[in-house]
Design an enzyme around this catalytic site. Structure first.
Site, mmCIF file in Angstrom:
data_model
loop_
_atom_site.group_PDB
_atom_site.id
_atom_site.type_symbol
_atom_site.label_atom_id
_atom_site.label_comp_id
_atom_site.label_asym_id
_atom_site.label_seq_id
_atom_site.Cartn_x
_atom_site.Cartn_y
_atom_site.Cartn_z
ATOM 1 N N LYS A 206 0.708 -1.148 0.057
ATOM 2 C CA LYS A 206 0.134 -0.065 -0.175
ATOM 3 C C LYS A 206 0.910 1.232 -0.082
ATOM 4 C CE LYS A 206 -3.264 2.463 2.756
ATOM 5 N NZ LYS A 206 -4.100 2.609 3.949
ATOM 6 N N GLU A 255 -8.788 12.733 11.643
ATOM 7 C CA GLU A 255 -7.832 11.650 12.024
ATOM 8 C C GLU A 255 -7.087 11.916 13.321
ATOM 9 O OE1 GLU A 255 -6.109 9.465 8.764
ATOM 10 O OE2 GLU A 255 -4.985 8.587 10.186
#
Ligand SMILES: C=C(O[C@H]1C=CC=C(C(=O)O)[C@@H]1O)C(=O)O
Length: 450
Positions: A206, A255
């Site tokens: 990723k 976040e």
């Protein structure tokens, strides 16, 4: 309201000041209310750089203004300063007393043009902080004094405080976009394709890739006006601003990286994204599809595994839900897994932050491979974008978020940043769309309508 405390403050300063040596002294008092945004806006008339932090869900504001008292480059320096500081703080409420506003670079970069005024790590104690927690307001005055200059210091502090606490109506003229510049969409989509190809044929799993958008406005941008717009539109995010030189890094991020309060740690895994629906039914359908989508679940799971892997080293009681839930923001919904734990004695928030950063929500997996791919291929200077930003106090409390959904304002210019996680099945068209939506919170805050 401040004058009434000045005699006490002066005698505290006189007792604390050491001849021939500058010691950090910090004095906190509970005060009646002042709008934190006004305090921030008033700070523009003083020497020094401003800081803003707001978490609506915690009903908590922390604003820093006035001359910089300490500008440190490591958490060790901060710990050292705090050990010898002389502190008067009867409340000991989290976020009061000496507080360092912290921020750093995403990773070491050679080229630093856009971010030239932002050091690669910063722990800054400003002369004044305003803390608002629920209905309570506290002001903290930080100073470096030696005993020879107490009188002068008190006079100057009083003047500065009067400026910061001045009551006035905040006004701002409309922001008017004059130019918008983006990387050619095809070039960025090609980069995503290159990343998915690399993921298929190497051990890279990723990588998070970002793009930037440069905007020009008719007038100089006012950070306070942008903050006000973010506070009105991004209630579920952490709203932050940090000034360095003439630039202000500002954003509303969903976040949280690490919050520590009274020995309990809270973190969140946020990765996997879909737009909001036009009505409640379509919104619920999109949310359900996101929860069931294998590409997004894979992207999310990498983050959960990495974060919990790190936190487990510091705790015996990790609280982890069985699966993700949805985090609904104004323009987007995310897969979200909240994590909490009681941390063992001795571990500091900064230590955990440094170990977590960058999580696979901002870097990728394996970490080093992803970082090398980003450094080599991504067409922008990330600077502080995507890196931890927040604050810590001297009682081992603090809060840190990941600086996304953000932009760097400088004069009439703003550069915005948006990125997305790329895994083997990522579709360049969809990832481009996703980043376009991730620009929207900042575009809206800058009153850009097209
Ligand atoms: C890198 C960004 O988002 C990250 C955080 C949440 C969801 C993400 C995603 O679904 O791709 C990204 O990992 C950004 O907003 O710039």
């Amino acid at each position: 309201m401040i004058q009434q405390y000045m005699t006490d403050f002066e005698s505290f300063l006189r007792n604390a000041a050491v001849p021939g040596r500058q010691t950090l002294v910090s004095w906190t008092e509970k005060i009646s209310g002042i709008d934190p945004l006004l305090f921030f806006a008033n700070g523009s008339s003083l020497e020094g750089e401003r800081h803003f932090w707001y978490s609506q869900k915690d009903d908590f504001y922390l604003v820093g203004a006035g001359p910089t008292i300490m500008d440190m480059r490591s958490s060790h320096e901060w710990e050292h300063v705090i050990e010898s500081a002389i502190v008067h703080n009867l409340s000991a409420v989290p976020g009061t007393g000496p507080v360092a506003f912290c921020g750093n670079n995403f990773q070491t970069e050679q080229l630093r043009q856009l971010w030239k005024d932002f050091p690669s790590a910063q722990y800054r104690i400003p002369a004044f902080t305003l803390t608002k927690t629920k209905a309570n307001y506290y002001i903290t005055i930080n100073q470096l004094v030696d005993s020879a200059h107490v009188n002068d210091a008190v006079t100057v502090i009083l003047e500065q405080l009067e400026t910061l606490m001045a009551d006035r109506t905040l006004t701002a003229s409309p922001m008017q976009l004059t130019n918008k510049q983006e990387l050619e969409p095809q070039v960025w989509k090609q980069l995503i394709k290159e990343a998915t190809n690399t993921i298929r044929v190497t051990d890279l799993d990723k990588v998070v890739l970002a793009r930037a958008m440069k905007l020009e406005f008719a007038e100089k941008l006012q950070a306070a006006a942008v903050l006000r717009n973010l506070m009105n539109s991004q209630q579920d995010s952490f709203i932050f601003a940090v000034e360095n030189g003439s630039a202000c890094f500002i954003g509303a991020t969903p976040e949280r990286l690490v919050r520590v309060e009274a020995g309990t740690l809270y973190t969140s895994c946020v990765a996997g994204t879909a737009p909001r629906g036009k009505d409640a039914v379509s919104d619920a359908e999109i949310g359900k599809a996101l929860l069931e989508d294998s590409k997004n679940r894979e992207e999310h799971q990498y983050v959960v595994e990495m974060i919990t892997g790190v936190i487990r080293k510091y705790t015996d009681n990790l609280q982890l839900p069985a699966g993700p839930e949805l985090m609904k923001l104004r323009q987007l919904q995310h897969l979200y897994t909240p994590v909490s734990a009681d941390i063992r004695n001795g571990a500091s928030m900064q230590q955990i932050v440094q170990e977590l950063h960058p999580t696979p929500a901002l870097g990728g997996l394996p970490k080093e491979k992803a970082l090398a791919f980003i450094a080599d291929r991504e067409p922008l200077e990330r600077g502080w974008y995507g890196a931890p930003i927040g604050w810590m106090d001297s009682y081992q409390n603090g809060d840190t978020a990941v600086a996304i959904r953000s932009g760097l304002l400088d004069g009439k210019q703003a550069v915005l940043f948006a990125g997305c996680g790329v895994v083997k099945d990522s579709d360049p068209e969809l990832e481009f769309e996703e980043t376009a939506i991730k620009f929207r919170p900042m575009l809206e805050a800058l009153e850009v309508t097209e």
